[in-house]
Design an enzyme around this catalytic site. Structure first.
Site, PDB file in Angstrom:
ATOM      1  N   ASP A 129      88.905 160.277  41.275  1.00 27.30           N
ATOM      2  CA  ASP A 129      89.185 161.334  40.459  1.00 27.30           C
ATOM      3  C   ASP A 129      88.091 161.477  39.404  1.00 27.30           C
ATOM      4  OD1 ASP A 129      90.751 163.500  39.639  1.00 27.30           O
ATOM      5  OD2 ASP A 129      92.048 162.317  38.187  1.00 27.30           O
ATOM      6  N   ASN A 136      96.407 169.334  46.648  1.00 28.04           N
ATOM      7  CA  ASN A 136      95.236 169.772  46.295  1.00 28.04           C
ATOM      8  C   ASN A 136      94.919 171.423  46.804  1.00 28.04           C
ATOM      9  OD1 ASN A 136      93.326 166.536  46.200  1.00 28.04           O
ATOM     10  ND2 ASN A 136      93.894 167.911  44.387  1.00 28.04           N
ATOM     11  N   SER A 147      99.661 159.841  41.546  1.00 26.57           N
ATOM     12  CA  SER A 147      99.254 161.169  42.057  1.00 26.57           C
ATOM     13  C   SER A 147      99.770 161.054  43.626  1.00 26.57           C
ATOM     14  CB  SER A 147      98.136 161.704  42.033  1.00 26.57           C
ATOM     15  OG  SER A 147      97.828 161.870  40.621  1.00 26.57           O
TER      16      SER A 147
HETATM   17  C1  IPE Z   1      94.224 162.787  42.765  1.00 20.79           C
HETATM   18  O1  IPE Z   1      93.418 163.641  42.025  1.00 20.79           O
HETATM   19  C2  IPE Z   1      93.885 163.241  44.347  1.00 20.79           C
HETATM   20  C3  IPE Z   1      92.687 162.981  45.079  1.00 20.79           C
HETATM   21  C4  IPE Z   1      91.571 161.950  44.311  1.00 20.79           C
HETATM   22  C5  IPE Z   1      92.226 163.474  46.110  1.00 20.79           C
HETATM   23  P1  IPE Z   1      94.185 164.834  41.231  1.00 20.79           P
HETATM   24  O2  IPE Z   1      92.983 165.409  40.362  1.00 20.79           O
HETATM   25  O3  IPE Z   1      94.431 165.972  42.486  1.00 20.79           O
HETATM   26  O4  IPE Z   1      95.258 164.177  40.735  1.00 20.79           O
HETATM   27  P2  IPE Z   1      95.969 165.055  39.488  1.00 20.79           P
HETATM   28  O5  IPE Z   1      96.665 166.347  39.794  1.00 20.79           O
HETATM   29  O6  IPE Z   1      95.354 164.859  38.157  1.00 20.79           O
HETATM   30  O7  IPE Z   1      97.406 164.057  39.458  1.00 20.79           O
HETATM   31  C1  IPE Z   2      88.805 164.347  42.443  1.00 21.17           C
HETATM   32  O1  IPE Z   2      88.173 165.115  41.397  1.00 21.17           O
HETATM   33  C2  IPE Z   2      88.478 165.238  43.480  1.00 21.17           C
HETATM   34  C3  IPE Z   2      89.614 165.969  44.310  1.00 21.17           C
HETATM   35  C4  IPE Z   2      90.632 165.838  44.000  1.00 21.17           C
HETATM   36  C5  IPE Z   2      89.364 166.392  45.498  1.00 21.17           C
HETATM   37  P1  IPE Z   2      88.748 166.196  40.714  1.00 21.17           P
HETATM   38  O2  IPE Z   2      88.309 167.501  41.221  1.00 21.17           O
HETATM   39  O3  IPE Z   2      90.182 166.088  40.451  1.00 21.17           O
HETATM   40  O4  IPE Z   2      88.057 166.191  39.255  1.00 21.17           O
HETATM   41  P2  IPE Z   2      88.894 166.513  37.838  1.00 21.17           P
HETATM   42  O5  IPE Z   2      90.168 165.536  37.749  1.00 21.17           O
HETATM   43  O6  IPE Z   2      89.359 167.916  37.968  1.00 21.17           O
HETATM   44  O7  IPE Z   2      87.699 165.923  36.702  1.00 21.17           O
HETATM   45 MG    MG Z   3      91.429 165.253  39.258  1.00 21.37          MG
END
Ligand code: IPE
Ligand code: IPE
Ligand code: MG
Length: 309
Positions: free
Chosen positions: A70, A118, A246
């Site tokens: 993340d 996502n 998550s």
């Molecule tokens: C968790 O990250 C999913 C992945 C890393 C693929 P998210 O960014 O989607 O999680 P939340 O929404 O902050 O819980």
């Molecule tokens: C994780 O990084 C990648 C995926 C969930 C695919 P994020 O895209 O969630 O990055 P933040 O949490 O918005 O910084």
């Molecule tokens: Mg994220």
């Protein structure tokens, strides 16, 4: 020891969301096999962990490491870049993490690449993530094969766009003979969804008289899940500063050690993995027993580490 905590950024809560320094002068206490002049002996300690003997210290390496990658978006924003550029940089961090895990003897590495939730992101971002996945599958396949890494998927691969699905299926086929490490990509994955679908599949079989309710125990249930070929998670790492799961591996991480890191995923370095493994190595895993029982080597009431292979 306290140095290690400090270098992980854990000692100062106000350092959350800042790039830390796993690249600083402090180096992990054990080396990657290749940095050692003499390749360290690597042998199985139990069914779940291996030991890497380095110059001066033994470290238990978790058999199954799972990572919630993340922070790509915030990493990009902090630099005035588009979120997609954060994902591209994140893909480079994946490469290093995979290689390091294989080199230190992790047998299963599971990466949360795209959750069911996502799909709710802006269309352009979802499309960019799917393109990056295709790039990863095409560019990394020779390297993965040469490292003996077999690729596997959990979640709903069928939900991905056709081109992406085909690229991932090719990668799975191309690396199928790998025996050193299994790299599992969680794609369109949701932990609850996986549990509910397993329950539904069992209900269908029970209604047809193919399964007796009394036959259903934990391992029987697990065989219905997309994680059926994976053992329980030993170490679960999340970058990005949040302390939540998550919806990742809710069933499989029941007894995992959890490590939450303040750094953003693109800043994850090989040393970050080594430091997390070191933290894991210092934990006493009791599985419900007392510390004295663990020291005496008494068996746990159940075998939470039963590999579902
Ligand atoms: C968790 O990250 C999913 C992945 C890393 C693929 P998210 O960014 O989607 O999680 P939340 O929404 O902050 O819980
Ligand atoms: C994780 O990084 C990648 C995926 C969930 C695919 P994020 O895209 O969630 O990055 P933040 O949490 O918005 O910084
Ligand atoms: Mg994220």
């Amino acid at each position: 020891r306290s140095n290690s905590r400090k270098s992980l950024g854990l000692s100062k809560p106000d350092q959350r969301f800042h790039q830390t320094s796993t690249q600083g002068p402090e180096s992990p206490r054990f080396c990657l096999p290749a940095c050692s002049p003499r390749r360290p002996a690597c042998f199985r300690l139990s069914r779940t962990e291996t030991v890497v003997v380095s110059e001066n210290e033994k470290v238990r390496v978790p058999r199954h490491v799972a990572i919630i990658m993340d922070g790509n978006g915030r990493w990009a924003r902090e630099r005035g870049l588009a979120r997609v550029e954060g994902h591209a940089e994140g893909a480079r961090a994946v490469r290093d993490a995979v290689e390091t895990a294989a080199r230190i003897g992790v047998e299963y590495l599971t990466l949360y690449a795209f959750s069911v939730a996502n799909w709710a992101r802006p269309r352009g971002e979802v499309e960019a993530l799917m393109r990056l996945l295709v790039d990863f599958a095409k560019k990394e396949r020779s390297e993965l094969r040469s490292l003996g890494i077999r690729v596997n998927v959990i979640g709903a691969l069928e939900d991905l766009p056709t081109g992406t699905r085909h690229a991932v299926e090719d990668l799975i086929r191309y690396t199928a003979d790998g025996e050193k490490m299994t790299l599992t990509l969680a794609l369109s994955y949701g932990g609850r969804q996986d549990i509910v679908e397993a329950a539904r599949a069992l209900a269908v079989r029970a209604r047809a008289g193919l399964v007796l309710p009394e036959e259903i125990d934990e391992s029987f249930f697990h065989r219905e899940m997309t994680t059926r070929t994976l053992p329980d998670v030993d170490l679960l790492i999340r970058t990005g500063g949040e302390s939540r799961l998550s919806d990742f591996l809710l069933y499989e991480a029941a007894y995992a050690e959890l490590v939450f890191l303040p750094i953003m995923w693109p800043d994850f370095k090989p040393t970050t993995l080594l430091e997390s493994v070191e933290l894991f190595s210092r934990k006493e895993r009791r599985f419900g027993r007392t510390s004295d029982q663990v020291v005496r080597g008494e068996a746990a009431a159940f075998d939470p580490l039963d590999p579902a292979e």
